[in-house]
Scaffold this motif. Structure first.
Motif, PDB file in Angstrom:
ATOM      1  N   THR A  50       0.914  -1.085   0.071  1.00 33.84           N
ATOM      2  CA  THR A  50       0.025  -0.035  -0.100  1.00 33.84           C
ATOM      3  C   THR A  50       0.963   1.340  -0.001  1.00 33.84           C
ATOM      4  O   THR A  50       1.760   1.364   0.723  1.00 33.84           O
ATOM      5  N   THR A  70       1.145  11.811  -0.597  1.00 40.69           N
ATOM      6  CA  THR A  70       0.569  13.118  -0.011  1.00 40.69           C
ATOM      7  C   THR A  70       1.170  14.147  -1.018  1.00 40.69           C
ATOM      8  O   THR A  70       2.150  14.309  -1.220  1.00 40.69           O
ATOM      9  N   GLN A  81      -4.350  13.087  -0.032  1.00 33.68           N
ATOM     10  CA  GLN A  81      -3.617  11.835   0.087  1.00 33.68           C
ATOM     11  C   GLN A  81      -4.301  10.799  -1.016  1.00 33.68           C
ATOM     12  O   GLN A  81      -5.544  10.661  -0.978  1.00 33.68           O
ATOM     13  N   PHE A  82      -3.469  10.114  -1.263  1.00 34.94           N
ATOM     14  CA  PHE A  82      -3.958   8.865  -2.429  1.00 34.94           C
ATOM     15  C   PHE A  82      -3.428   7.542  -1.616  1.00 34.94           C
ATOM     16  O   PHE A  82      -2.161   7.716  -1.477  1.00 34.94           O
ATOM     17  N   GLU A  83      -4.086   6.703  -1.273  1.00 36.83           N
ATOM     18  CA  GLU A  83      -3.569   5.178  -1.134  1.00 36.83           C
ATOM     19  C   GLU A  83      -3.912   4.230  -2.264  1.00 36.83           C
ATOM     20  O   GLU A  83      -4.912   4.181  -2.515  1.00 36.83           O
ATOM     21  N   LEU A  84      -2.773   3.876  -2.724  1.00 36.95           N
ATOM     22  CA  LEU A  84      -2.766   2.820  -3.857  1.00 36.95           C
ATOM     23  C   LEU A  84      -2.254   1.653  -3.188  1.00 36.95           C
ATOM     24  O   LEU A  84      -1.290   1.377  -2.540  1.00 36.95           O
ATOM     25  N   ASP A  85      -3.161   0.428  -3.721  1.00 35.64           N
ATOM     26  CA  ASP A  85      -2.796  -0.959  -3.507  1.00 35.64           C
ATOM     27  C   ASP A  85      -2.291  -1.528  -4.729  1.00 35.64           C
ATOM     28  O   ASP A  85      -2.972  -1.260  -5.721  1.00 35.64           O
ATOM     29  N   LEU A  86      -1.066  -2.105  -4.823  1.00 39.49           N
ATOM     30  CA  LEU A  86      -0.313  -2.521  -6.007  1.00 39.49           C
ATOM     31  C   LEU A  86       0.484  -3.686  -5.654  1.00 39.49           C
ATOM     32  O   LEU A  86       0.765  -3.926  -4.389  1.00 39.49           O
ATOM     33  N   THR A  87       1.002  -4.359  -6.596  1.00 38.83           N
ATOM     34  CA  THR A  87       1.928  -5.472  -6.210  1.00 38.83           C
ATOM     35  C   THR A  87       3.113  -5.094  -7.334  1.00 38.83           C
ATOM     36  O   THR A  87       3.157  -4.658  -8.126  1.00 38.83           O
ATOM     37  N   ARG A 147       7.321   3.103  -9.178  1.00 37.46           N
ATOM     38  CA  ARG A 147       5.869   3.200  -9.815  1.00 37.46           C
ATOM     39  C   ARG A 147       5.120   4.244  -9.454  1.00 37.46           C
ATOM     40  O   ARG A 147       4.294   5.258 -10.029  1.00 37.46           O
ATOM     41  N   GLU A 200       6.184   7.660 -10.431  1.00 37.44           N
ATOM     42  CA  GLU A 200       5.609   7.817 -11.835  1.00 37.44           C
ATOM     43  C   GLU A 200       4.351   8.282 -11.889  1.00 37.44           C
ATOM     44  O   GLU A 200       3.782   9.109 -12.655  1.00 37.44           O
ATOM     45  N   MET A 201       3.514   7.423 -11.155  1.00 38.09           N
ATOM     46  CA  MET A 201       1.958   7.708 -11.163  1.00 38.09           C
ATOM     47  C   MET A 201       1.726   9.153 -10.788  1.00 38.09           C
ATOM     48  O   MET A 201       0.961   9.868 -11.293  1.00 38.09           O
ATOM     49  N   LEU A 222       0.153  12.014 -12.989  1.00 41.19           N
ATOM     50  CA  LEU A 222      -1.499  12.372 -12.759  1.00 41.19           C
ATOM     51  C   LEU A 222      -1.765  12.961 -11.892  1.00 41.19           C
ATOM     52  O   LEU A 222      -2.466  13.916 -11.523  1.00 41.19           O
ATOM     53  N   LEU A 223      -1.162  12.629 -10.390  1.00 42.88           N
ATOM     54  CA  LEU A 223      -1.519  12.957  -9.236  1.00 42.88           C
ATOM     55  C   LEU A 223      -1.312  14.418  -8.700  1.00 42.88           C
ATOM     56  O   LEU A 223      -2.121  15.116  -7.950  1.00 42.88           O
ATOM     57  N   ARG A 242       1.532  -4.924   2.526  1.00 42.19           N
ATOM     58  CA  ARG A 242       0.267  -5.043   2.725  1.00 42.19           C
ATOM     59  C   ARG A 242       0.117  -6.612   3.339  1.00 42.19           C
ATOM     60  O   ARG A 242       0.556  -7.396   2.850  1.00 42.19           O
ATOM     61  N   LEU A 275      -5.236   6.369 -14.305  1.00 37.31           N
ATOM     62  CA  LEU A 275      -4.015   5.712 -14.281  1.00 37.31           C
ATOM     63  C   LEU A 275      -3.978   4.420 -14.953  1.00 37.31           C
ATOM     64  O   LEU A 275      -2.909   4.131 -15.671  1.00 37.31           O
ATOM     65  N   PHE A 303      -0.956   2.067 -16.090  1.00 32.39           N
ATOM     66  CA  PHE A 303      -0.420   1.504 -14.547  1.00 32.39           C
ATOM     67  C   PHE A 303      -1.462   0.584 -14.309  1.00 32.39           C
ATOM     68  O   PHE A 303      -2.506   0.575 -14.422  1.00 32.39           O
ATOM     69  N   ASP A 337      -6.333  -1.012  -6.021  1.00 34.73           N
ATOM     70  CA  ASP A 337      -7.527  -0.196  -5.596  1.00 34.73           C
ATOM     71  C   ASP A 337      -6.583   1.209  -5.395  1.00 34.73           C
ATOM     72  O   ASP A 337      -5.515   1.274  -5.128  1.00 34.73           O
ATOM     73  N   ARG A 362      -7.592   4.576  -3.069  1.00 41.92           N
ATOM     74  CA  ARG A 362      -8.524   5.245  -2.146  1.00 41.92           C
ATOM     75  C   ARG A 362      -7.847   6.998  -2.043  1.00 41.92           C
ATOM     76  O   ARG A 362      -6.811   7.283  -1.827  1.00 41.92           O
ATOM     77  N   ALA A 419      -7.992  10.439   0.631  1.00 43.62           N
ATOM     78  CA  ALA A 419      -8.233  11.171   1.840  1.00 43.62           C
ATOM     79  C   ALA A 419      -8.094  12.472   1.738  1.00 43.62           C
ATOM     80  O   ALA A 419      -7.193  13.025   0.814  1.00 43.62           O
TER      81      ALA A 419
END
Lengths: 83, 83
Positions: free
Chosen positions: A5, A9, A43-49, A59, A62-63, A67-68, A83, B28, B33, B37, B39, B41
């Motif tokens: 995860t 910010t 704040q963005f919380e990204l779940d990735l592998t 990664r 880069e995102m 974009l963010l 995670r 994304l 990418f 998930d 999220r 905040a």
């Protein structure tokens, strides 16, 4: 691949006006709260592998740059947690 | 009185729809990418003075419940750091 995860910010750079934060601060003051400053951030919380934490961090950076966040007005921080 | 920076993180409760986060995730993905998930905040950083960290925490929780978060749809976290 392990899951991570990543918390990104995104803050306005120092000196960039933030009318929403100013309005929020003034609303709190009208409610009787005393505060010196209020700053807001997204704040963005990204779940990735990813192969490892370093790859996840790269990664997410880069995102964020694609974009963010807008590098002209934003600073950002990336934190990676397993995670 | 000592100064504190209190960080309040306001998240949507599990199960509350977040179309903005969904749109961001899809954008994304369109950029190539891969993520499971996303999220979002809101974070507020408050600079204030208080008798001690506990008083700063209490005041920030009160501000959050009165204005920064909507308890029907939001969960929140408060973290206090000396300034």
């Amino acid at each position: 691949m392990p899951g991570y995860t990543v918390t990104v910010t995104v803050r306005l750079k120092q000196g960039v006006l933030d009318p929403e934060a100013e309005t929020t601060q003034r609303a709190l003051e009208r409610l009787g709260f005393d505060l010196e400053d209020l700053r807001s951030a997204d704040q963005f919380e990204l779940d990735l592998t990813a192969e490892d934490a370093e790859a996840a961090q790269e990664r997410a950076e880069e995102m964020t740059e694609r974009l963010l966040a807008n590098p002209t007005i934003h600073d950002y921080e990336v934190a990676v947690d397993p995670r």
